[in-house]
Design an enzyme around this catalytic site. Structure first.
Site, short mmCIF file in Angstrom:
data_model
loop_
_atom_site.label_atom_id
_atom_site.label_comp_id
_atom_site.label_asym_id
_atom_site.label_seq_id
_atom_site.Cartn_x
_atom_site.Cartn_y
_atom_site.Cartn_z
N ASN A 7 6.55 -17.22 3.04
CA ASN A 7 6.83 -17.05 3.87
C ASN A 7 5.63 -17.06 5.20
O ASN A 7 5.05 -16.66 5.44
CB ASN A 7 6.63 -15.23 3.74
CG ASN A 7 7.36 -14.13 4.95
OD1 ASN A 7 7.19 -15.51 5.99
ND2 ASN A 7 7.90 -13.26 4.84
N LYS A 14 1.86 -15.97 3.72
CA LYS A 14 2.31 -15.32 1.91
C LYS A 14 3.00 -16.56 1.13
O LYS A 14 3.97 -17.10 1.58
CB LYS A 14 2.73 -13.95 2.26
CG LYS A 14 2.36 -12.87 3.13
CD LYS A 14 2.82 -11.67 3.48
CE LYS A 14 2.87 -10.86 4.39
NZ LYS A 14 3.87 -10.38 5.37
N ARG A 90 11.06 -19.00 3.20
CA ARG A 90 11.99 -17.70 4.15
C ARG A 90 12.15 -18.33 6.07
O ARG A 90 10.80 -18.63 5.80
CB ARG A 90 11.42 -16.57 4.18
CG ARG A 90 11.45 -15.34 5.81
CD ARG A 90 10.78 -13.95 5.98
NE ARG A 90 11.17 -13.43 6.10
CZ ARG A 90 10.33 -12.69 7.42
NH1 ARG A 90 9.41 -13.05 7.08
NH2 ARG A 90 11.51 -11.96 8.13
N HIS A 179 16.78 -8.85 8.47
CA HIS A 179 15.68 -8.44 5.87
C HIS A 179 17.83 -8.98 5.76
O HIS A 179 17.36 -7.95 4.80
CB HIS A 179 15.80 -7.29 6.51
CG HIS A 179 14.63 -6.85 7.79
ND1 HIS A 179 14.22 -5.11 8.12
CD2 HIS A 179 13.60 -6.80 7.21
CE1 HIS A 179 13.76 -5.11 8.79
NE2 HIS A 179 12.66 -5.93 8.12
N GLY A 211 8.37 -2.66 10.40
CA GLY A 211 10.28 -3.47 11.12
C GLY A 211 11.26 -2.77 10.13
O GLY A 211 10.96 -2.48 9.13
N ARG A 240 7.85 -1.01 17.34
CA ARG A 240 9.81 -1.29 17.87
C ARG A 240 10.27 -0.13 18.60
O ARG A 240 9.69 0.67 17.57
CB ARG A 240 10.41 -2.12 17.67
CG ARG A 240 9.51 -3.78 17.31
CD ARG A 240 10.80 -4.30 16.30
NE ARG A 240 9.49 -5.20 15.74
CZ ARG A 240 9.85 -5.64 14.18
NH1 ARG A 240 11.17 -5.75 14.30
NH2 ARG A 240 9.02 -6.61 13.91
N ARG A 284 0.94 6.54 6.89
CA ARG A 284 0.59 7.36 6.07
C ARG A 284 -0.06 8.27 6.31
O ARG A 284 -1.20 8.89 6.61
CB ARG A 284 -0.78 6.64 5.23
CG ARG A 284 -0.19 5.69 3.62
CD ARG A 284 -0.77 4.62 3.16
NE ARG A 284 -0.33 3.40 3.81
CZ ARG A 284 -0.36 2.05 4.05
NH1 ARG A 284 -0.14 2.45 2.64
NH2 ARG A 284 0.14 1.17 4.40
N GLY A 330 8.41 -0.46 2.74
CA GLY A 330 7.21 0.84 3.13
C GLY A 330 8.09 2.09 2.66
O GLY A 330 7.28 2.81 1.70
N ILE A 331 8.42 2.54 3.68
CA ILE A 331 8.43 3.53 4.07
C ILE A 331 9.90 4.68 3.42
O ILE A 331 9.25 5.59 2.47
CB ILE A 331 9.08 4.14 5.20
CG1 ILE A 331 7.34 3.36 6.15
CG2 ILE A 331 9.42 6.02 5.63
CD1 ILE A 331 8.31 3.28 7.66
N GLU A 333 10.86 3.52 0.01
CA GLU A 333 9.91 3.45 -1.41
C GLU A 333 9.19 4.23 -1.54
O GLU A 333 8.67 5.20 -2.54
CB GLU A 333 9.52 2.32 -1.80
CG GLU A 333 10.33 1.37 -2.01
CD GLU A 333 10.04 0.13 -1.87
OE1 GLU A 333 8.90 0.06 -3.08
OE2 GLU A 333 11.33 -1.15 -2.16
N ASN A 334 8.02 4.60 -0.13
CA ASN A 334 6.72 5.52 -0.58
C ASN A 334 6.66 6.79 -0.35
O ASN A 334 5.80 8.22 -0.11
CB ASN A 334 5.59 4.61 0.09
CG ASN A 334 5.63 3.66 -1.01
OD1 ASN A 334 5.50 3.79 -2.50
ND2 ASN A 334 5.97 2.38 -0.41
N GLU A 383 10.93 -9.03 -1.64
CA GLU A 383 11.77 -10.17 -0.80
C GLU A 383 11.74 -12.12 -1.57
O GLU A 383 12.45 -12.62 -1.27
CB GLU A 383 11.77 -10.70 0.54
CG GLU A 383 12.43 -9.41 1.50
CD GLU A 383 11.95 -8.99 2.90
OE1 GLU A 383 12.72 -9.28 3.70
OE2 GLU A 383 10.98 -7.74 2.50
#
Ligand code: ADP
Length: 395
Positions: A7, A14, A90, A179, A211, A240, A284, A330-331, A333-334, A383
């Protein structure tokens, strides 16, 4: 087969090496500060992270360093580079040309390049990574997996803007969505996890990360999604703005003496929950400030959750119902307090949340009660694994 998933961004890259049969991650990491100085993070499964500072003037040196790390005698994940059977890349924007993943040939690269002006920050960087990889790994099959592809099933009524039609015809100005790899992966997994009939299913996926976007998936196909021509549309995100009255752009430009680039910079980088809260784009930090009663952090979280709930409502209308909703990224799931805030708006759908189950982090779980009329789940996205699977399917 070992698949290298890449990616590539403008100054970072990454990667993960995945063994496709077991779907085990053999090694992963990233290159940062490409073109500036250069830093490689490499981690073989089961070992500690190795960090190497080294010059990476271009993506070619960065990828060379990744390949060297992957087969170095001490901590390499493979004995020889010939053990890497394919590379999955990607690619952010496939325009209307790509409704699925594709084996990368010279012809395909030209077609991706033709989409560059739709994603000027991302596609050129993706292409640089692909070209560098092809140079360093001649003969290894490579596949492009597009962020936009899954959303190509959207009907015209969902993707056309209320603008002069000629802009669509001449410039392909329309909604594309992003996404897509995540929305595809999570919607399929949700259907499987809940044993739904894929050909008669109505699901909504809320991908809430830095995002953030939502999609409506009817019978396994995307029928609407919240991002548009670019990833700026839709939800309020980390930095954004998401949807705004377009007239605000002229208003702010005049007041703040900004040109169009300056306004776009504000909407992309200085808005969202960070702009609202003045605290952070990271949930967080926001959760901490929220719990301390920081008023602007409270508004930011309220605005974020309210926008998600409104989109979910509109997608229930688009599909004339919903069987299941998945939270991911991230958000999603957590962050249980955000999920709770969103679900609090959805009582009219017969949704009831299981407070204890909603404390879950980063694992698959039903978070609605057994008598909830719509099942709500946390489904972690992956992903890289999705790109690996697409790559194997095509090579
Ligand atoms: P992206 O891939 O778009 O950068 P992510 O999916 O990694 O975004 O999501 C980043 C967001 O997820 C941040 O706001 C972060 O606060 C939140 N997040 C990630 N991990 C956690 C965690 N363990 N607890 C709470 N929030 C988290």
């Amino acid at each position: 087969m070992n698949v290298l998933v890449i990616n590539c961004g403008s100054s970072s890259l990454k990667y993960q090496l995945i063994e496709s049969a077991s779907e085990a991650v053999l090694a992963k990491g990233l290159c940062e500060r490409i073109g500036i100085d250069g830093r490689l993070v490499y981690q073989k499964a089961g070992l500690d992270k190795e960090i190497t500072e080294a010059a990476m003037p271009t993506h070619k040196e960065a990828i060379q360093m990744v390949l060297d790390a992957l087969h170095n005698p001490e901590s390499g994940a493979v004995a020889d580079l010939s053990e890497i059977g394919a590379v999955g890349h990607r690619v952010v924007h496939g325009g209307e040309k790509f409704s699925g993943s594709v084996v990368l040939t010279d012809e395909v690269l030209k077609e991706i390049e033709a989409c560059n002006d739709l994603a000027p920050l991302h596609n050129p960087a993706n292409l640089i990574g692909i070209r560098a990889c092809r140079e360093l790994m001649p003969g290894v099959p490579m596949v492009g997996v597009f962020d936009t592809a899954f959303h190509q099933t959207m009907p015209k009524k969902a993707y056309l803007y209320g603008l002069p039609y000629e802009y669509y015809e001449k410039y392909k100005v329309r909604r594309y969505g992003f996404h897509g790899t995540s929305h595809s992966f999570v919607s399929k997994r949700l259907i499987q996890f809940l044993n739904l009939d894929a050909s008669a299913s109505k699901v909504i996926v809320a991908h809430l990360g830095n995002g953030a976007s939502i999609s409506a998936v009817l019978n396994g196909e995307c029928v609407d999604t919240s991002m548009g021509l670019t990833p700026l549309e839709g939800l309020v995100m980390g930095t954004r703005s998401g949807d705004i009255d377009p007239a605000i752009m002229e208003f702010i430009a005049k007041k703040e003496n900004l040109d169009i680039t300056g306004v776009m910079n504000v909407l992309n980088k200085k808005s969202g929950v960070e702009g609202l809260s003045g605290v952070s784009s990271d949930f967080r930090d926001l959760e901490k400030a929220y719990n301390e009663g920081n008023e602007r952090a409270v508004y930011a979280c309220e605005v974020f959750a309210y926008r998600v709930a409104k989109y979910i409502g509109s997608y229930v209308a688009a599909m004339n119902g919903v069987d299941a909703i998945a939270f991911t990224a991230g958000i999603g799931e957590n962050t249980s307090f955000i999920r709770e805030k969103i679900l609090a708006y959805l009582g009219y759908l017969g949704i009831t949340m299981d407070e204890e189950a909603n404390q879950v982090r980063g694992e698959e779980k039903v978070i609605s009660t057994p008598d909830s009329r719509v099942t709500v789940c946390v489904i972690p996205t992956n992903e890289e694994l999705a790109i690996c699977r697409e790559t194997v399917a095509l090579v």
